[in-house]
Design a protein around this motif. Structure first.
Motif, PDB file in Angstrom:
ATOM      1  N   PHE A 104     -12.401   1.511   1.848  1.00 25.49           N
ATOM      2  CA  PHE A 104     -12.692   1.864   3.237  1.00 25.49           C
ATOM      3  C   PHE A 104     -13.019   3.344   3.447  1.00 25.49           C
ATOM      4  N   PHE A 105     -12.345   4.225   2.736  1.00 21.51           N
ATOM      5  CA  PHE A 105     -12.442   5.639   3.117  1.00 21.51           C
ATOM      6  C   PHE A 105     -13.655   6.356   2.543  1.00 21.51           C
ATOM      7  N   ILE A 124      -9.825   0.044  10.778  1.00 20.62           N
ATOM      8  CA  ILE A 124     -10.800  -0.815  11.457  1.00 20.62           C
ATOM      9  C   ILE A 124     -12.234  -0.333  11.222  1.00 20.62           C
ATOM     10  N   PHE A 125     -12.445   0.976  11.142  1.00 17.69           N
ATOM     11  CA  PHE A 125     -13.827   1.451  10.945  1.00 17.69           C
ATOM     12  C   PHE A 125     -14.313   1.204   9.518  1.00 17.69           C
ATOM     13  N   GLY A 126     -13.427   1.298   8.572  1.00 16.90           N
ATOM     14  CA  GLY A 126     -13.806   1.007   7.194  1.00 16.90           C
ATOM     15  C   GLY A 126     -14.159  -0.461   7.028  1.00 16.90           C
ATOM     16  N   LYS A 183      -4.059  -2.670   1.891  1.00 15.54           N
ATOM     17  CA  LYS A 183      -5.018  -3.236   2.846  1.00 15.54           C
ATOM     18  C   LYS A 183      -6.048  -2.175   3.204  1.00 15.54           C
ATOM     19  N   LEU A 184      -6.529  -1.528   2.156  1.00 22.77           N
ATOM     20  CA  LEU A 184      -7.396  -0.375   2.301  1.00 22.77           C
ATOM     21  C   LEU A 184      -8.789  -0.663   1.741  1.00 22.77           C
ATOM     22  N   ASP A 185      -9.109  -1.938   1.594  1.00 25.01           N
ATOM     23  CA  ASP A 185     -10.428  -2.285   1.086  1.00 25.01           C
ATOM     24  C   ASP A 185     -10.847  -3.642   1.636  1.00 25.01           C
ATOM     25  N   LEU A 186     -12.160  -3.863   1.608  1.00 27.49           N
ATOM     26  CA  LEU A 186     -12.701  -5.133   2.076  1.00 27.49           C
ATOM     27  C   LEU A 186     -12.294  -6.223   1.092  1.00 27.49           C
ATOM     28  N   ALA A 188     -10.276   8.143  10.304  1.00 28.36           N
ATOM     29  CA  ALA A 188     -10.134   7.785   8.889  1.00 28.36           C
ATOM     30  C   ALA A 188      -8.936   6.837   8.766  1.00 28.36           C
ATOM     31  N   PRO A 189      -8.773   6.183   7.617  1.00 35.88           N
ATOM     32  CA  PRO A 189      -7.729   5.156   7.520  1.00 35.88           C
ATOM     33  C   PRO A 189      -6.301   5.714   7.643  1.00 35.88           C
ATOM     34  N   THR A 190      -5.377   4.787   7.814  1.00 36.59           N
ATOM     35  CA  THR A 190      -3.961   5.097   7.656  1.00 36.59           C
ATOM     36  C   THR A 190      -3.703   5.104   6.152  1.00 36.59           C
ATOM     37  N   HIS A 191      -3.787   6.285   5.565  1.00 36.33           N
ATOM     38  CA  HIS A 191      -3.610   6.435   4.125  1.00 36.33           C
ATOM     39  C   HIS A 191      -3.428   7.920   3.807  1.00 36.33           C
ATOM     40  N   ALA A 192      -3.218   8.235   2.555  1.00 35.35           N
ATOM     41  CA  ALA A 192      -3.198   9.620   2.067  1.00 35.35           C
ATOM     42  C   ALA A 192      -2.228  10.508   2.844  1.00 35.35           C
TER      43      ALA A 192
END
Lengths: 776, 330
Positions: free
Chosen positions: A82-83, A219-221, A252-255, A526-530
């Protein structure tokens, strides 16, 4: 900094009750009228070409509404992460929604949608697939050897990505060393074990516009990747933001396969389609990459590093996806930048195998690096009779040093020394005995590990999105709505962001509500990550709230006849700075600003007191200017049963320079949850695959050994070093990932201290302990 | 794990009616008590019964009775939680209470029954897996294939009995009450189980387990159940050691029976144990003799997540610990 009234308070998460009672906000609870249930047919073979698929029988089964095979699916190669932008040159585009070649056992080959889940399952059994089974390879070492089965044409020797970073001249550095240590460390494949499965519902309308509900961290990714894979303009895809999701941890950070498959099944059937993965399917969807790290380290007699070299072999599985990014993050954050050293070099490669695809997982390459680096430092200290705390302090970066990697990164606040010194004192480190010196069957030991450098987001990394936006809107009842794309994946992001808005506006935390949102209605985030949300999204939220407050004061100034600069908001009321003579509730200001300009009175139309009409709101969309590093140390005491090899963590203390703590309850929860995951990684979790067929043998929570509440230590203390980072919202920086990075090496070092033998391969099972003790 | 396959669900009101349904349905029928073992196995397509006969509607199977002469009588539908919490059982048969308490999780102990636990299906690395993998690898004996994957030369299935309560009950000299077309019969546990992971029990297809009878403990009886597993909850045993011993007033062992779980298709009784312990004060030499007997008797195969050599080594460690606990309690 002035006194804070909401930030730092032990505020309960606004959705806590809702979540523990299985709230409607979980995407797994989305149901639509006329909804169909989809199922994926998965390959039992790890490497095969599909010769023929016959779906005739399945299509005839009553209740089946749509069937998909590779030939009916867009064949657009994409990367799923996603990112990173779709066409980013650092990424490898090797994914297809459905392909006629399968590269791991469990890769989908067809899909059905039916009126009932049972019918969909029955339909799968009616699909006849003829496979041409190809030779498979499951070990990255074997995969790189000449003659190994080739998994991808674009990757000779199955190497997906090859990278190298360094400073100085490492060979020169080794010449200056008094001692050189060489050790190899291996980590295993583990799963994030989010509670809510990957699940989505996709609906389509007659214009072919898609609406997606999904348990996702971004959601944007999801919008961007899904549109790309389907060959659609991005405006055709709308992703609805989940109120919260049941965990993600990077998983849950990828399609996934489910969203594009549901989209196509929905377009074909004209009905909404839902797929919920089984736990078995989740286990083969995402995992932390196993990494083999070979370290070569040169030190002076006094413990000063002269040269550091590492080579990492990361197993990315059947597709590159996250492997292309986990690899450099592992190399940089997990090894290269951790300590000061003039001559340092890292080389790494991501290797394809016919195992499941690796994915994102809290720490993103860091845990594998820290296990190697922090284990080896203790080995060096043991050999040279050096104090492990002094050793690390000697080689650590210092506050206000330039960041070794990138000017965007900063060590303007950096208190690793305080983490170590205060942590050691509170944990009574000085009482530590020499390794293996205890008597009796059960021996105790204490150990610790650091994550000296980490990130508060992704500013400074190439090819990774890093900006956030928010809308803060004031309501006539004195509350504020925060519209933002940030998904709360269970770490309390909703609470933290609400607290920041409340503090900035001058209202109580429960006066801030998180608005419903989707990709059409809110700015990009940007995602909820990192470990980025508190710092990066927090900054955006603070700016939006500040801009709403500015507008509020401009409007209110008309009521006070004073300059906005002379006004302040305290406890939800506007007043002249420092004066309690006249206080006007926010609600009243907002209402007057929104009221009709004229009211009908006995003496004709009258103007309301505020001439300047409108909704009071503030917006933002920005990237943070810098990326301040947190610093972490964790101390652990364990008890090892030298007859059975069982290890029981007894207590842990986590010392973390987090900047200012926004939400203490949430922060402590992250520490405790991180310890549970880190302890599982250290001692028992292992996503085992059959070496003959490549099938997952740990596809449920009976066979996948995640620690239960009983395994948790009786005491986990959080010691937050509040360094007050100037670039962060109210002084905050990152917390999330280091909580999980440090437990494994800390536990490994404590085990060594207990029994005097070293295990360099995770998980440290009872068998490995007994073998190391020479008892097996 | 898939959804449950289609089946017809029967809920008879009497044991006789249950037996009649089983007799009429033949091998396609399956008895379900708490369902905590049967239903997951059906979802994994290990079992595909056409008829499922539930014992839930039969009155009287949920009783626990104890008296000093008859001992303990458990209806087969008594839950594991009830056993773990029962005061007489905790006092007189503590190993049984702790074995019941060691099964799985609180939720499953509230559903799971003693009848279901003694009739727990045998388990193996190569059997308790999803259909796709069993198919990809080739089916084992228990899955309908023609080879045992853990003992290739074995003519019979070597899947292991993982019941926690069965070894304890056998060590206490208990009998299983079986009801069939000709009424009730009692069979001692050692005669109930067979050394075959497919056959499992000496029980006809139209017989159901309706109860368990445990004799009253002799004076001076001590009992212990130790369970090796990866975690302190959820897991099946990697090894279970049940020990029931009688000690006289001077601490001399007058009788001892040890039964192991999770090493063989049936609970494995250590026949040489009495010889090693009886007449001793459970001193170090006696404990070592017993541990050696256990080590020699247990022959674990590749049935569990733990390695064979580890489980083999743990036989002696757990035997020692079990005896030491009994000795310490005396």
């Amino acid at each position: 900094m002035s006194e804070l009234s909401v930030v730092g308070q032990r505020v309960r998460s606004p959705d806590a009750y809702d979540k523990v009672t299985g709230g409607k906000g979980f995407p797994v609870n989305v149901r639509l009228p006329g909804m169909l249930h989809g199922k994926l047919l998965r390959s039992p073979y790890a490497h095969a070409r599909i010769v023929r698929i016959d779906t005739a029988k399945a299509e005839k089964l009553p209740g089946v509404k749509a069937v998909l095979t590779p030939s009916a699916v867009p064949q657009i190669k994409y990367h799923s992460v996603f990112f990173a932008p779709n066409l980013d040159p650092g990424m490898v585009r090797d994914m297809l929604i459905l392909s006629d070649t399968v590269r791991f056992a469990g890769e989908p080959v067809a899909a059905v949608a039916a009126t009932e889940l049972e019918i969909a399952e029955e339909a799968l059994e009616l699909i006849d697939v003829e496979y041409d089974v190809l030779p498979a390879v499951f070990d990255p070492g074997e995969a790189m050897r000449p003659g190994a089965p080739q998994i991808w044409e674009h990757a000779p020797n199955n190497v997906a990505v090859n990278l190298s970073f360094g400073f100085g001249d490492v060979e020169q550095g080794f010449k200056q060393a008094d001692y050189v240590f060489e050790n190899t460390y291996q980590t295993q494949r583990v799963h994030t074990c989010y509670m809510e499965p990957r699940v989505c519902v996709v609906d389509s309308d007659r214009q072919g516009d898609l609406t997606v509900w999904s348990s996702t961290q971004h959601i944007f990714g999801l919008q961007e990747k899904l549109a790309f894979a389907l060959g659609l303009p991005i405006s055709k895809v709308r992703v609805v933001k989940p109120r919260y999701i049941g965990g993600g941890f990077g998983g849950k950070l990828d399609l996934g396969y489910i969203e594009p498959v549901c989209a196509l099944l929905s377009l074909k059937s004209g009905r909404p389609v839902r797929i919920e993965q089984t736990r078995y399917e989740d286990f083969i969807t995402t995992a932390r990459h196993p990494v083999k790290v070979q370290l070569r380290t040169g030190v002076k007699k006094d413990g000063t590093f002269t040269a550091r070299y590492a080579k990492s072999i990361l197993e990315t599985g059947a597709h590159a996806t996250h492997g292309a990014v986990v690899l450099p993050v592992h190399g940089l954050m997990g090894f290269l930048l951790t300590y000061r050293c003039p001559d340092v070099k890292w080389e790494g490669c991501a290797v394809y195998t016919n195992n499941m695809i690796g994915g994102g997982f809290r720490g993103y390459g860091g845990p594998q690096g820290a296990f190697a680096v922090e284990s080896q430092i203790d080995e060096i200290c043991e050999e040279l009779k050096l104090d492990p705390i002094a050793f690390r302090l000697k080689n650590a970066h210092r506050e206000a040093d330039p960041h070794p990697f990138n000017p965007n990164f900063t060590l303007s606040t950096y208190r690793l020394d305080e983490c170590l010194k205060r942590g050691a004192q509170e944990f009574e480190w000085s009482k530590r005995q020499s390794a293996g010196s205890g008597s009796g069957t059960k021996k105790r030991g204490i150990g610790f590990a650091c994550q000296p450098l980490w990130v508060s987001g992704c500013v400074g990394f190439p090819g990774i999105y890093e900006h956030s936006g928010a809308i803060v809107k004031l309501n006539v009842d004195g509350t504020a709505d925060l519209s933002i794309a940030t998904v709360d994946m269970g770490c309390g992001q909703n609470a933290v962001l609400s607290q920041i808005v409340a503090e900035e506006l001058g209202v109580s935390a429960d006066a801030v509500r998180i608005a419903y949102a989707d990709t059409q209605t809110v700015p990009f985030d940007a995602p909820t990550h990192a470990s980025r949300v508190t710092y990066s999204a927090g900054n955006a939220v603070k700016v939006a709230a500040g801009s709403a407050r500015k507008r509020l004061l401009e409007v209110a100034s008309q009521l006070f006849g004073a300059s906005p600069d002379d006004l302040e908001v305290v406890n939800g009321r506007v007043r002249l700075k420092g004066s309690r003579a006249k206080e006007i509730p926010i609600a009243e200001v907002v209402e007057l600003a929104g009221a009709p300009a004229l009211t009908l009175g006995l003496e004709g139309n009258q103007r309301t007191p505020i001439a300047d009409k409108g909704t009071i709101l503030g917006t933002s969309s920005l990237a943070p200017a810098s990326n301040p590093s947190p610093a972490t140390a964790e101390f652990v005491e364990v008890e090892v049963d030298t007859e059975t090899g069982e290890v029981r963590p007894l207590r842990a203390l986590f010392a973390h320079d987090i900047g200012r703590v926004i939400s203490p309850l949430g922060a402590e929860g992250q520490v405790e949850g991180g310890f549970q995951q880190g302890m599982g990684f250290a001692l028992m979790e292992n996503l085992v695959f059959d070496s003959e067929t490549g099938s997952c043998l740990a596809g449920d929570f009976l066979n996948y050994k995640i620690p239960t509440a009983i395994e948790m230590p009786g005491e986990i203390k959080s010691l937050f070093i509040e360094s007050n980072e100037p670039s962060g919202p109210f002084g905050a920086k990152a917390l999330a990932e280091p909580c999980l990075i440090v437990p494994a090496p800390a536990i490994a070092n404590a085990i060594y201290n207990a029994i005097g033998v070293r295990v360099r391969e995770l998980p440290i099972t009872p068998e490995k302990i007994l073998a190391a003790l020479g008892k097996l | 794990m898939m959804r449950l396959p289609r089946f017809s669900y029967r809920r008879p009101q009497t044991a006789a009616e249950a037996v009649a349904i089983l007799a009429a349905s033949g091998p396609d029928a399956l008895v379900v008590a708490g369902g905590t073992d049967v239903y997951p196995n059906m979802k994994q397509r290990l079992l595909r019964p056409k008829v499922v006969v539930a014992l839930r509607g039969i009155p009287g199977l949920g009783q626990i009775e104890y008296d000093d002469r008859q001992g303990l009588r458990l209806g087969s539908m008594v839950t594991l939680r009830e056993i773990a919490e029962h005061q007489d059982i905790r006092r007189l048969y503590p190993a049984l209470a702790s074995a019941a308490e060691s099964v799985s999780t609180p939720q499953l102990r509230t559903m799971g029954t003693i009848g279901g636990n003694v009739c727990l299906d045998t388990r193996c690395n190569y059997y308790n897996q999803d259909l796709d993998w069993r198919e990809a690898l080739g089916f084992c004996l228990k899955s309908g294939g023609d080879i045992c994957r853990v003992a290739r030369s074995s003519p019979t299935c070597r899947a292991i009995n993982c019941s926690d309560t069965a070894p304890v009950l056998q060590a206490f000299g208990a009998s299983i009450v079986v009801t069939g077309p000709h009424g009730e019969r009692r069979v001692r546990l050692e005669d109930f189980y067979v050394d075959d992971g497919i056959q499992r029990w000496n029980k006809a297809a139209d017989e159901i387990v309706t109860g368990i009878a445990v004799p009253p403990p002799a004076p001076g009886t001590r009992s212990v159940y130790l369970k090796l597993r990866s975690r302190s909850s959820v897991d099946f045993p990697l090894l279970g050691v049940a020990l029931v011993a009688e000690l006289d007033g001077r601490g001399v062992c007058r009788g001892a029976k040890m039964v192991l779980g999770a090493v063989a298709p049936r609970p494995l009784e250590i026949t040489a144990l009495a010889e090693a312990l009886v007449g001793s004060r459970l001193d170090k030499a006696a404990i070592e003799r017993a541990a050696r007997a256990v080590f020699l008797a247990g022959k674990p195969l590749d049935n569990t997540i733990a390695t064979i050599s580890y489980r083999k080594r743990m036989l002696a460690v757990y035997a020692r610990r079990a005896i030491a606990q009994i000795a310490a309690a005396a």
